[in-house]
Design an enzyme around this catalytic site. Sequence first.
Site, mmCIF file in Angstrom:
data_model
loop_
_atom_site.group_PDB
_atom_site.id
_atom_site.type_symbol
_atom_site.label_atom_id
_atom_site.label_comp_id
_atom_site.label_asym_id
_atom_site.label_seq_id
_atom_site.Cartn_x
_atom_site.Cartn_y
_atom_site.Cartn_z
ATOM 1 N N LYS A 286 -2.195 -38.289 20.827
ATOM 2 C CA LYS A 286 -3.507 -38.343 21.082
ATOM 3 C C LYS A 286 -3.958 -39.822 20.360
ATOM 4 C CE LYS A 286 -7.854 -35.874 20.046
ATOM 5 N NZ LYS A 286 -8.616 -34.660 19.410
ATOM 6 N N SER B 244 -11.313 -31.775 22.322
ATOM 7 C CA SER B 244 -11.371 -33.284 22.473
ATOM 8 C C SER B 244 -9.974 -33.847 22.999
ATOM 9 C CB SER B 244 -11.598 -34.114 21.333
ATOM 10 O OG SER B 244 -10.774 -33.703 20.102
ATOM 11 N N SER C 149 -10.359 -28.383 19.186
ATOM 12 C CA SER C 149 -9.823 -29.612 20.000
ATOM 13 C C SER C 149 -8.375 -29.570 20.505
ATOM 14 C CB SER C 149 -9.967 -30.905 19.253
ATOM 15 O OG SER C 149 -11.464 -31.348 19.093
#
Lengths: 475, 486
Positions: free
Chosen positions: B75, B150, B174
């Site tokens: 990420k 996210s 997330s």
Amino acid sequence: MSDAFDVVIGLEIHAQLNTVSKCFSSASTDFGRGHNENVTAVCAGLPGTLPVLNKHAVELAAKAALILNCDIQETSYFVRKQYFYPDMPKGYQISQMETPIALNGFVEFYLDGDKQRVHLERAHMEEDAGKSTHYGEYSLINLNRAGIPLLEIVSKPEMTSARQAAAYARSVRQALRFAGVCDGNLEQGSLRCDCNVSIKPRGASELGTKVELKNINSFRFIEKAIDYEVQRQIQCQSLGEEIVQETRLYDSVKNKTFSMRKKEEANDYRYFPEPDLLPLVLDPSWLGEMRSQLPETPIAMFERFTEQWGIKADDAELLLSERELVEFFEKVVALGADPVLACNWMTGEFLRLFNEDGTATWDCVPLTAEQFSGLLELVHSKKISGKMAKEVLEEMWGSAKQATEIMKDRGLVQITDDTVLIKIVDQVLQDHPDKVDEYRSGKEKLFGFFVGQIMKASRGQASPEIVNRILRDKL
Amino acid sequence: MDLLNLSACDIPNLVKQKRVSATELLQAFWKRGTDLNPKVNALLAFNDDAEQRAKNIDKGLVKPGRLLGVPVVLKDNFCLRGMKTTAASRILENFVAPYTAHCVQRLIDEGAIIIAKSNLDEFAMGSSNENSYFGASKNPWDLERVPGGSSGGSAVAVSTRFAPVALGSDTGGSIRQPASFCGVVGIKPTYGSVSRYGMIAFASSLDQAGTFGKTVREAALPLGAMIHRDPRDGTNVDVPYSELLGGSQSLKKCRVGIAKEYMVAGLSSDLSRSIESIIKKLEAEGCEVVEISLPHTTFAIPVYYLVAASEASSNLSRYDGVRYGLRDIETPDGRPAADLAEFYKMTRSRGFGEEVKRRILLGTFSLSAGHYDAFYTKACQVRRLISQDFTQAFTHCDFVIGPVSTDSAFKLGEKTSDPIAMYNNDILTTPVNLAGLPALSLPLGLDSQGLPMGLQVIAPAFADDRMIAFAEALEALIDFTEVPNV
């Protein structure tokens, strides 16, 4: 006019804790390095970096708190104090607020022979900001100081004169220096002092509006700045002007304070617990151990020197002006030297030679305590005159020789043999028959003249005491 | 050999035995990414050093660790030295990290190949990936739908087979929510078990790195390496187990809690049916299923958004345009900023997106004098109650299971105009972060629209190893084998 007012002063002293690395990063705290050389990713506030508390900083803060007679808090918390400024990389300063490492406490010192006590409100740990330098169109930022560990020592607002405030600040510095917590260097910024000053009608219980003085970099200026500020506030009052709550800077050249920012412009710092750090929990047994290993405080030394050893207050103060000086002194005394004699020689000849010697530093004194105590022993036992001793000390300074060696080399051994001295005395008296007559007819002042002549004849080596005895017999 | 569907757990041995070369494996995933990423926008950048790394592995120059040759997607809020780390924000659009995050270094030390960086909601703030400065990633099961957020990009990357495993971060769900939306496994370990050093902070007391995988075991593989004591994170702790994958959990006599507050009215009927069915299967296996109560769940959303926004408002103060990142100080009338305040205002107004600004404002408000006690302090007090709910619940059960979100993936743009509706999406995941507990999401099946549903498993703090063993047993019971057809 000033009799109509009480002056109220409180001090906030920021002391740099004497660590090798910063409070929350591994960057060096070394002073005088190139711009932004003492900076890691953590100091620069790079994304993803985290603070880690420096254990040594905590040790020093706890030690300082003990020295300052504070109540150490076994659990304390760090908070973020938030405001934007280019030399504060994270946009917040890590500090402590409601639950600092130390509460209460007091500092004692002597002022004009009176022992005084100033109480503390708290002492808390925090990190320093960096430094901005402004050049018209642009500014430069140096982050070497960003993250340096500080202990902020906050006194109660209970001091009543500029002199008292300066004496308090000096004694705080001295106590921290003696404990090895802070080097106390005001020019390098390792000790900084903000003064809160207000006045109120004599005897009134309510405090007046407080003005904060910043940017004061010597104890002399603390005194001057406060004095100026008190007069300014009194004048304001008498002219019916309002004293506004503000921060003022002291200009030492003009000896004036001038307004930096008004309270209304002050930030809302939005303090909240620092989520990147766990609560600081101190082990009681570790604290107990530290408490038992605390060095003697300067004021305790002062009292020992003056009350037990009979050293004059002024001399004791001079001895205590530098930690290394008093440590040297204590070593000399421990080796057997008479304390008063040692003090006189330390504060006199020793300091003179030290100050004249361009290369001498406290880390590297060109004389050992053994050499010095050896010399003092000779002086004490009257084996050497004061004048000779000074010469010997000068030669000993920077050499590895002992006093006895130098005396032998120079033929400076004191003459204590009666038969030798009687001969010299006889010779002098024989050379000055007229003076002998004058003396005997009552002009006793001439005694000193004879002693001088005898010393001269003996090239200063005659023992003054024995000479006095023989001379008195002969005359 | 079907390289794209190899288990991450098998790759190290295959590479070591030279039955598969790290280079061919990398190239297979690389090709997949190059071909399909334009459709799903899950990856923000490929790592140029990956190829050389694979070659070095094939030449035997890399110590054969437990991740030898395993391609991993990060990420883009994890720092990797020399590569851009953007947090999907304009303010860090060109920021090149000068250091590598601790947990990423651990993967590298174990032989992993960092193949690419993945899309996310800006600074990990969002539940749909629509807050990315680089545009939303899309759900591979239905390109008109969000992948969740996210860590949407990482979930999509695993689901679409751009890599067998990926890293994410979970502040309020997330990892778990996008895992459930994309039909993959996502694990968020106990707060404090993975060092946060090098992971761009959103909300420090909630942020925790975790992983995605096709299966529980694959997701747990890199996580096991990431859980490692790091002196650079003061909140990082020693975990009580020696190997994350070393735990065992028999379903017999295992007590499983069902929180009545999680089976809320808004839960989709497909989800509630699927959960009922798994409960029956568990009981058939000898599990004791008990109803438990987490009475403060209803406060989780306001508490979470106050705590997270407060910390975020502070954590994001460092993006000021002074030392790195965007500096854009020209005013709308074409002159340079007149003073420092304007300098900050111009840079930060343009550098941050709408949602990030909304949260900075919310957090700044909640921490400001006069509001602090009513908002921040109150939120912290209720946070403790939420945490105590779990402590209480775990006296009655070993694990809690339930839904991850109330429904499967929603449509792109469906909730963007209603921030509260978007926030409410996190009702079932945020309590776990507020309590610092380990939790994971594993695929439960497809709903009537053909979209994946996720099952959440929550365990007591530091029981991550047992949670993973339990999830593996569940996984076998569920036997989910569907893959999206992109």
